[in-house]
Design a protein around this motif. Structure first.
Motif, short mmCIF file in Angstrom:
data_model
loop_
_atom_site.label_atom_id
_atom_site.label_comp_id
_atom_site.label_asym_id
_atom_site.label_seq_id
_atom_site.Cartn_x
_atom_site.Cartn_y
_atom_site.Cartn_z
N HIS A 24 0.90 -1.11 -0.05
CA HIS A 24 0.00 0.05 -0.03
C HIS A 24 0.78 1.16 -0.18
O HIS A 24 0.58 2.32 -0.70
CB HIS A 24 -0.99 0.03 1.18
CG HIS A 24 -1.96 1.27 1.27
ND1 HIS A 24 -3.20 0.82 0.82
CD2 HIS A 24 -1.91 2.37 1.65
CE1 HIS A 24 -3.95 2.04 0.85
NE2 HIS A 24 -3.07 3.15 1.58
N LEU A 28 1.40 4.15 -3.07
CA LEU A 28 0.93 5.46 -2.81
C LEU A 28 2.10 6.54 -2.99
O LEU A 28 1.84 7.79 -3.38
CB LEU A 28 0.54 5.52 -1.11
CG LEU A 28 -0.40 6.84 -0.64
CD1 LEU A 28 -1.50 7.10 -1.65
CD2 LEU A 28 -0.57 6.68 0.79
N ALA A 72 -6.52 8.93 -2.44
CA ALA A 72 -5.53 8.43 -1.20
C ALA A 72 -4.44 9.20 -0.96
O ALA A 72 -3.67 9.15 0.09
CB ALA A 72 -5.23 6.83 -1.42
N THR A 73 -3.82 9.97 -2.15
CA THR A 73 -2.64 10.82 -2.09
C THR A 73 -2.94 11.83 -1.22
O THR A 73 -1.79 12.55 -0.78
CB THR A 73 -2.24 11.17 -3.54
OG1 THR A 73 -3.21 12.02 -3.89
CG2 THR A 73 -1.99 10.14 -4.43
#
Length: 216
Positions: A24, A28, A72-73
């Motif tokens: 993950h 990312l 998500a960034t």
């Protein structure tokens, strides 16, 4: 006599949870790097998958859509923006005036690539409802962290009755200045605008202290 087993040179195997977290994080970090280097248009799920060296299934497990990946960034961008605020705050600590220090720290931090990248995401989401919805959720989750940074940065002014308005308007001012600077790279003009905003913010505080302006 039994012999003590020789220590193994092999690295200990990661647990499944640790492996998932590492994957993950790798995805990312690649997405953030591409976002800053190429802009939102340059962040594709295929490019992220290849650069992170993971399978398609692994990518989709963590980020089912490109919108989820981009949103998500936000957390990582906000973390970087916070670091930039404190770096700039240390540089402006000689100003002496807490209002000037706080506003100039915000302005300087907003010139970093991570801040511009976060704003670009919002601009792109204008025509992408899915991205907009996921971004709103991500920003809401990060709201407490952002408020904490602002409260610490403007801490000397928190007792002032006009504190909240000055902070909120300062954020809007900085966002507008960032967009303007993308078109006009004029540092002198920016400095003049920042100085003017500091004066205006000080006036807001003074009027909030005495809304009647000294009149009985």
């Amino acid at each position: 006599m039994s012999q003590t087993p020789a220590p193994s040179d092999a690295a200990p195997k990661l647990t499944r949870k640790a492996q998932r977290e590492a994957t993950h994080a790798a995805l990312l970090q690649v997405a953030v790097m591409l976002l800053i280097e190429r802009g939102a248009a340059g962040v594709t799920t295929l490019e992220v998958q290849q650069r992170a060296d993971v399978s398609r299934g692994a990518l989709l497990h963590h980020f089912p859509t490109r919108a989820h990946l981009l949103s998500a960034t936000v957390t990582e961008l906000i973390r970087r923006n916070e670091e930039a605020v404190w770096r700039e705050q240390a540089h402006t600590a000689s100003e002496g005036d807490p209002l000037t220090e706080a506003i100039r720290s915000l302005v300087a931090a907003a010139s970093t690539s991570s801040y511009v990248a976060e704003m670009e995401l919002w601009a792109v989401s204008r025509t992408d409802p899915t991205l907009r919805d996921t971004l709103r959720a991500a920003e809401q989750d990060a709201l407490k962290a952002r408020e904490r940074v602002l409260d610490e940065l403007f801490a000397p002014l928190r007792h002032e009755p006009g504190y909240r308005r000055v902070v909120d308007l300062s954020i809007e001012f900085v966002r507008g200045l960032v967009l303007s600077n993308l078109l006009r790279n004029d540092s002198r003009r920016s400095d003049e605008l920042v100085a003017a905003w500091v004066d205006a913010a000080r006036l807001i505080i003074e009027r909030a202290r005495d809304p009647l302006g000294g009149k009985p």
